[in-house]
Design an enzyme around this catalytic site. Structure first.
Site, PDB file in Angstrom:
ATOM      1  N   ARG A  30      -1.675  24.335  29.852  1.00 41.42           N
ATOM      2  CA  ARG A  30      -1.453  25.174  28.841  1.00 41.42           C
ATOM      3  C   ARG A  30      -2.198  24.605  27.641  1.00 41.42           C
ATOM      4  NH1 ARG A  30       1.747  29.807  28.286  1.00 41.42           N
ATOM      5  NH2 ARG A  30       1.146  29.699  26.023  1.00 41.42           N
ATOM      6  N   HIS A 113      -0.326  40.651  28.877  1.00 35.33           N
ATOM      7  CA  HIS A 113       0.924  40.023  28.378  1.00 35.33           C
ATOM      8  C   HIS A 113       1.553  41.377  27.360  1.00 35.33           C
ATOM      9  CE1 HIS A 113      -0.738  36.194  29.521  1.00 35.33           C
ATOM     10  NE2 HIS A 113       0.448  35.905  29.795  1.00 35.33           N
ATOM     11  N   LYS A 138      -2.878  38.886  36.811  1.00 35.01           N
ATOM     12  CA  LYS A 138      -1.658  38.498  36.458  1.00 35.01           C
ATOM     13  C   LYS A 138      -1.061  39.594  35.418  1.00 35.01           C
ATOM     14  CE  LYS A 138       0.672  34.881  33.762  1.00 35.01           C
ATOM     15  NZ  LYS A 138       0.443  33.549  32.796  1.00 35.01           N
ATOM     16  N   SER A 236      28.084  33.090  36.808  1.00 38.82           N
ATOM     17  CA  SER A 236      28.761  33.135  38.122  1.00 38.82           C
ATOM     18  C   SER A 236      27.948  32.034  38.918  1.00 38.82           C
ATOM     19  CB  SER A 236      28.443  34.633  38.870  1.00 38.82           C
ATOM     20  OG  SER A 236      28.806  34.408  40.205  1.00 38.82           O
ATOM     21  N   SER A 238      28.029  32.125  42.134  1.00 38.17           N
ATOM     22  CA  SER A 238      27.787  32.717  43.585  1.00 38.17           C
ATOM     23  C   SER A 238      26.530  32.585  43.951  1.00 38.17           C
ATOM     24  CB  SER A 238      28.614  34.134  43.648  1.00 38.17           C
ATOM     25  OG  SER A 238      27.737  35.309  42.932  1.00 38.17           O
ATOM     26  N   LYS A 285      33.736  45.765  37.116  1.00 32.45           N
ATOM     27  CA  LYS A 285      34.690  46.151  38.154  1.00 32.45           C
ATOM     28  C   LYS A 285      35.182  47.297  38.355  1.00 32.45           C
ATOM     29  CE  LYS A 285      36.023  41.231  39.229  1.00 32.45           C
ATOM     30  NZ  LYS A 285      36.949  40.311  39.413  1.00 32.45           N
ATOM     31  N   ASN A 306      35.151  44.661  43.372  1.00 34.91           N
ATOM     32  CA  ASN A 306      34.189  43.435  43.280  1.00 34.91           C
ATOM     33  C   ASN A 306      33.141  43.271  44.197  1.00 34.91           C
ATOM     34  OD1 ASN A 306      35.727  42.322  45.236  1.00 34.91           O
ATOM     35  ND2 ASN A 306      35.743  40.466  44.393  1.00 34.91           N
ATOM     36  N   ASP A 321      39.028  40.090  45.938  1.00 34.49           N
ATOM     37  CA  ASP A 321      39.716  39.307  45.024  1.00 34.49           C
ATOM     38  C   ASP A 321      41.149  39.242  45.530  1.00 34.49           C
ATOM     39  OD1 ASP A 321      37.844  38.570  42.984  1.00 34.49           O
ATOM     40  OD2 ASP A 321      38.567  40.246  41.804  1.00 34.49           O
ATOM     41  N   THR A 369      50.697  40.992  26.723  1.00 36.95           N
ATOM     42  CA  THR A 369      50.990  42.499  26.184  1.00 36.95           C
ATOM     43  C   THR A 369      51.714  42.902  27.275  1.00 36.95           C
ATOM     44  OG1 THR A 369      48.550  42.565  25.429  1.00 36.95           O
ATOM     45  CG2 THR A 369      49.817  44.475  25.545  1.00 36.95           C
ATOM     46  N   TYR A 425      38.875  28.607  37.015  1.00 36.79           N
ATOM     47  CA  TYR A 425      38.401  27.348  37.533  1.00 36.79           C
ATOM     48  C   TYR A 425      37.390  26.923  36.288  1.00 36.79           C
ATOM     49  CZ  TYR A 425      35.070  30.928  38.527  1.00 36.79           C
ATOM     50  OH  TYR A 425      34.244  31.852  38.627  1.00 36.79           O
ATOM     51  N   GLY A 447      41.406  27.543  41.258  1.00 35.47           N
ATOM     52  CA  GLY A 447      40.622  28.839  41.194  1.00 35.47           C
ATOM     53  C   GLY A 447      39.434  28.532  42.289  1.00 35.47           C
ATOM     54  N   GLN A 458      33.622  38.471  51.300  1.00 35.14           N
ATOM     55  CA  GLN A 458      32.412  39.201  50.858  1.00 35.14           C
ATOM     56  C   GLN A 458      31.305  39.024  52.019  1.00 35.14           C
ATOM     57  OE1 GLN A 458      31.763  37.665  46.842  1.00 35.14           O
ATOM     58  NE2 GLN A 458      32.092  39.520  45.965  1.00 35.14           N
TER      59      GLN A 458
HETATM   60  P1  NAP Z   1      41.061  40.452  32.438  1.00 38.94           P
HETATM   61  O1  NAP Z   1      41.018  41.387  33.110  1.00 38.94           O
HETATM   62  O2  NAP Z   1      40.269  40.333  31.001  1.00 38.94           O
HETATM   63  O3  NAP Z   1      42.635  39.847  32.020  1.00 38.94           O
HETATM   64  C1  NAP Z   1      42.842  38.817  31.166  1.00 38.94           C
HETATM   65  C2  NAP Z   1      44.313  38.433  31.197  1.00 38.94           C
HETATM   66  O4  NAP Z   1      44.358  37.280  30.452  1.00 38.94           O
HETATM   67  C3  NAP Z   1      45.038  39.608  30.378  1.00 38.94           C
HETATM   68  O5  NAP Z   1      46.336  39.445  31.165  1.00 38.94           O
HETATM   69  C4  NAP Z   1      45.208  38.969  28.940  1.00 38.94           C
HETATM   70  O6  NAP Z   1      46.433  39.337  28.280  1.00 38.94           O
HETATM   71  C5  NAP Z   1      45.451  37.455  29.356  1.00 38.94           C
HETATM   72  N1  NAP Z   1      44.797  36.874  28.158  1.00 38.94           N
HETATM   73  C6  NAP Z   1      43.641  36.459  27.824  1.00 38.94           C
HETATM   74  N2  NAP Z   1      43.754  35.623  26.629  1.00 38.94           N
HETATM   75  C7  NAP Z   1      45.037  35.420  26.362  1.00 38.94           C
HETATM   76  C8  NAP Z   1      45.831  34.593  25.484  1.00 38.94           C
HETATM   77  N3  NAP Z   1      45.064  33.970  24.582  1.00 38.94           N
HETATM   78  N4  NAP Z   1      46.772  34.474  25.790  1.00 38.94           N
HETATM   79  C9  NAP Z   1      47.806  35.020  26.541  1.00 38.94           C
HETATM   80  N5  NAP Z   1      47.084  35.785  27.642  1.00 38.94           N
HETATM   81  C10 NAP Z   1      45.864  36.117  27.465  1.00 38.94           C
HETATM   82  O7  NAP Z   1      40.301  39.080  33.069  1.00 38.94           O
HETATM   83  P2  NAP Z   1      40.500  38.970  34.645  1.00 38.94           P
HETATM   84  O8  NAP Z   1      39.377  39.593  35.446  1.00 38.94           O
HETATM   85  O9  NAP Z   1      41.988  39.570  35.028  1.00 38.94           O
HETATM   86  O10 NAP Z   1      40.309  37.508  35.103  1.00 38.94           O
HETATM   87  C11 NAP Z   1      41.286  36.465  34.419  1.00 38.94           C
HETATM   88  C12 NAP Z   1      40.907  35.194  35.020  1.00 38.94           C
HETATM   89  O11 NAP Z   1      40.920  34.946  36.314  1.00 38.94           O
HETATM   90  C13 NAP Z   1      39.699  34.782  34.504  1.00 38.94           C
HETATM   91  O12 NAP Z   1      39.609  33.401  34.180  1.00 38.94           O
HETATM   92  C14 NAP Z   1      38.648  34.853  35.748  1.00 38.94           C
HETATM   93  O13 NAP Z   1      37.444  34.140  35.729  1.00 38.94           O
HETATM   94  C15 NAP Z   1      39.542  34.605  36.751  1.00 38.94           C
HETATM   95  N6  NAP Z   1      39.187  34.967  38.133  1.00 38.94           N
HETATM   96  C16 NAP Z   1      39.041  33.990  39.279  1.00 38.94           C
HETATM   97  C17 NAP Z   1      38.902  34.589  40.253  1.00 38.94           C
HETATM   98  C18 NAP Z   1      38.668  33.590  41.611  1.00 38.94           C
HETATM   99  O14 NAP Z   1      38.087  33.849  42.626  1.00 38.94           O
HETATM  100  N7  NAP Z   1      39.136  32.391  41.193  1.00 38.94           N
HETATM  101  C19 NAP Z   1      38.757  35.858  40.597  1.00 38.94           C
HETATM  102  C20 NAP Z   1      38.978  36.711  39.698  1.00 38.94           C
HETATM  103  C21 NAP Z   1      39.205  36.311  38.161  1.00 38.94           C
HETATM  104  P3  NAP Z   1      46.385  40.765  27.406  1.00 38.94           P
HETATM  105  O15 NAP Z   1      46.599  41.869  28.571  1.00 38.94           O
HETATM  106  O16 NAP Z   1      47.635  40.590  26.668  1.00 38.94           O
HETATM  107  O17 NAP Z   1      45.174  40.852  26.916  1.00 38.94           O
END
Ligand code: NAP
Length: 486
Positions: A30, A113, A138, A236, A238, A285, A306, A321, A369, A425, A447, A458
C-alpha cells in the site's frame, strides 16, 4: 489466496514483507500508506506474488497528489519490485489503465470501494467491472448489517459462474464473515492483516487467524457453515473450540461469529439456506424462538434456545446450557435428592433450574431481584430469597449470576461447602469463587468445564457424533489466555 497488505514505510516495510511472505499467498504494497522505502531491497527478497496499490484519498486511501504523479509512483514501484499485479480503482482514466498494465506481469486488479454501505446494485457494478480488461475484479463495500454479506456472496457466485477471478467482500466488523468465507462462495482471494494491530481496512483478521483458526484458504463450496449468533460485542470463544474440533476430526465445516445487533429474524431469514446450524448467545436466546420452525420441549419449558439445528431444511431450537450444567455436575455427584442452591435467576439460571428439577434435586433460588427468584423457584416447587439469604445447608451451589468476571464474589466465602459450580469464566483462569472453593476443599466445576460440556452437546446435535473434548478444552484455554494466532 490470502493477501496481506504491507503498510509500514522505511526499514519496517522490508521486515513486514519478509514476515508477510511467510504467511500470505500474495502481498500487497500500500504505497499510499507506506511512505518512502528502498524498493530494490524489497525486490531482492521477493518470493511471493506482489500487488502494488496507491489508493487515493477519495477511495479510502491516503494519497493526495495528482493522478499523473500517482501513475508514476505505481509504474516505478511495479517495475522496481517486479510486481505481478497493479490495483487501480474502477473509474481510473482509460489511458492510465493502459500504461499500468504494462508494468506488471499478471495484469490489473480493478477495484471498487464503498465505505458507507453495500449498495443494492452490486451485481450491476460487478457486471460493468467484469466487462473490462481487468485480471481480477475487487469490490469492497461496508456491511451495515450481517445480511449485507449475502449480497457479496451472490456476486461471487455470479463471478464463479462466469469464470471471473473476483474478490468481493464486506468491510467492517459485520463483514468479517465475507473475508473468512471467500472460498466457499467462489472468491479468488481475501485480504488479511499481518497482525491484529496492522489492519489495512476495517474488519480484517490477522492472516494467521484466517489460516490457523478458520482454515479460510482451505474452505470450498461443500464446507458446512455454522457459527454463533450474538451481539456485535460477543466475545465468544466458540469459533476456537469448534474449528479446532472440525480440524481434528477432518470435518469440512467452519464456525464463525455472526454479529447481529437487533433483528435476529432477518438473520434467520437470510442465512437459513446457508447454515447447517448455529449457537445463540446474549441477547438473542429468547428472541430467536419465534423465528424457528420448531422448539424442543425442554427449551420451550426453559424459555430460551442456545442451539439451532437444521433437520430436513427445518430449523429446530434446543438448549444445551442444561446439558452443559448437568453433564459437568454429574461427573462430580448424582443430583437426585440433593439440596441445590442456584444463585441468579437470569437465562442461565432458568436452564440450570430446569435441569436440577429434571434430575430430582431440590431447589432454592437466590437472586438480587427477589421477584425473579420467586418466579423461577415456584415453577419447580423450590424456595427462594436474595443472595444474602445463603445458609450452609446445601449440597451443591451453582453460581448463575454474572458476578465473578471482575473478581467479585457472589456470596460470602465462609458459606462455601460441598460442590461449587461457577458458570462464569474469565480470561485469567479460575474465578475467585472457584479459587476460594478449592482452597476450602470443595469439589468444583468451572465455567470453562460447563462451557465445553454444553459445546459437546451442540456438536452431538449438529454432527451426530462425539466431539473431541480434549482438543476443544485446549483450544478454549489457549484462546482465553490470549494465546491466539497473531
Ligand atoms: P442474565 O440473563 O443477564 O442474568 C444475569 C444474572 O446475574 C441475574 O440473575 C442478575 O440478577 C444477576 N446479576 C447481574 N449483575 C448483578 C450484580 N451486580 N449483583 C448481583 N446479581 C447480579 O445472564 P445469563 O445468560 O443468565 O448469564 C449469567 C452468567 O453465566 C454470565 O456470566 C454468562 O457468561 C454465564 N454463562 C456461562 C455458561 C457456560 O457455559 N459456562 C452458559 C451460560 C451462561 P437480577 O435478576 O437482579 O438482574
Amino acid at each position: 489466496m490470502i493477501c496481506v497488505s504491507v503498510t509500514s514505510g522505511g526499514s519496517g516495510a522490508l521486515a513486514d514483507f519478509v514476515r508477510a511472505q511467510q504467511i500470505a499467498d500474495l502481498v500487497e504494497f500500500r504505497l499510499d500508506l507506506m511512505g518512502k522505502c528502498d524498493l530494490r531491497k524489497i525486490a531482492a527478497v521477493k518470493k511471493k506474488p506482489v500487488i502494488v496499490t496507491c489508493r487515493p484519498k477519495s477511495q479510502g486511501g491516503s494519497y493526495e497528489g495528482s493522478e499523473k504523479e500517482r501513475l508514476g509512483i505505481l509504474m516505478d514501484a511495479g517495475k522496481s519490485i517486479g510486481a505481478n499485479f497493479v490495483d487501480v480503482e474502477f473509474g481510473t482514466a482509460k489511458g492510465m489503465i493502459g500504461e499500468l498494465a504494462g508494468c506488471c506481469s499478471q495484469g490489473l486488479i480493478l477495484s471498487y470501494h464503498d465505505f458507507k454501505g453495500t449498495p443494492d446494485n452490486l451485481p450491476e457494478i460487478y457486471r460493468k467491472m467484469a466487462s473490462s480488461e481487468a485480471s481480477i475484479v475487487k469490490i469492497a463495500v461496508m456491511a451495515n448489517s450481517i445480511n449485507d454479506n449475502l449480497k457479496a456472496f451472490d456476486v461471487l457466485a455470479e463471478a464463479k459462474k462466469n469464470g471471473r477471478k473476483a474478490a468481493v467482500f464486506c468491510m467492517g466488523p459485520l463483514g468479517t464473515i465475507s473475508r473468512i468465507l471467500y472460498r466457499k462462495f467462489g472468491g479468488f482471494m481475501a485480504y488479511a492483516s499481518l497482525a491484529p494491530e496492522k489492519e489495512a481496512a476495517p474488519g480484517q483478521l490477522a492472516a494467521s487467524e484466517m489460516k490457523e483458526v478458520y482454515r479460510a484458504d482451505k474452505l470450498d463450496a461443500g464446507t458446512m457453515l455454522l457459527g454463533v449468533v450474538g451481539s456485535q460485542e460477543n466475545h465468544s470463544s466458540s469459533p476456537y473450540m469448534f474449528n479446532a474440533a472440525y480440524n481434528a476430526l477432518k470435518i469440512n465445516a467452519v464456525h464463525v461469529k455472526f454479529p447481529v445487533s437487533s433483528d435476529v429474524g432477518s438473520f434467520v431469514d437470510g442465512f437459513r439456506h446457508l447454515v447447517q446450524g448455529f449457537a445463540v448467545t446474549i441477547p438473542h436466546k429468547e428472541a430467536i424462538m419465534r423465528f424457528l420452525d420448531g422448539i424442543d420441549s425442554a427449551a420451550a419449558s426453559i424459555g430460551a434456545v442456545n442451539t439451532v439445528v437444521k433437520i430436513n431444511g427445518r430449523l429446530k431450537g434446543y438448549n444445551t446450557d442444561v446439558i452443559g450444567g448437568m453433564d459437568s455436575l454429574k461427573k462430580k455427584a448424582s443430583i437426585k435428592g440433593k439440596k441445590v442452591v442456584i444463585l441468579g435467576a437470569g437465562g442461565a439460571a432458568k436452564a440450570i433450574a430446569y435441569g436440577v428439577a429434571a434430575e430430582g434435586g431440590s431447589l432454592k433460588v437466590l437472586n438480587r431481584t427477589v421477584g425473579k427468584a420467586k418466579e423461577l423457584a415456584k415453577k419447580y416447587g423450590g424456595s427462594y430469597g436474595n443472595l444474602e439469604d445463603l445458609k450452609k445447608d446445601y449440597d451443591i451451589l451453582i453460581n448463575c449470576t454474572s458476578l465473578g468476571m471482575k473478581g467479585e464474589m457472589p456470596v460470602d466465602e465462609k458459606l462455601l461447602k460441598g460442590i461449587v459450580v461457577d458458570l462464569v469464566y474469565t480470561k485469567s483462569g479460575d474465578t475467585r469463587l472457584i479459587q476460594k472453593a478449592k482452597a476450602l476443599g470443595c469439589s468444583t466445576v468451572s465455567g470453562h468445564e460447563v462451557l465445553v460440556a454444553q459445546a459437546l452437546g451442540q456438536f452431538r446435535m449438529w454432527f451426530g457424533k462425539k466431539a473431541p473434548e480434549g482438543v476443544m478444552m485446549e483450544a478454549l484455554k489457549s484462546a482465553s489466555s490470549g494465546n491466539k494466532p497473531r
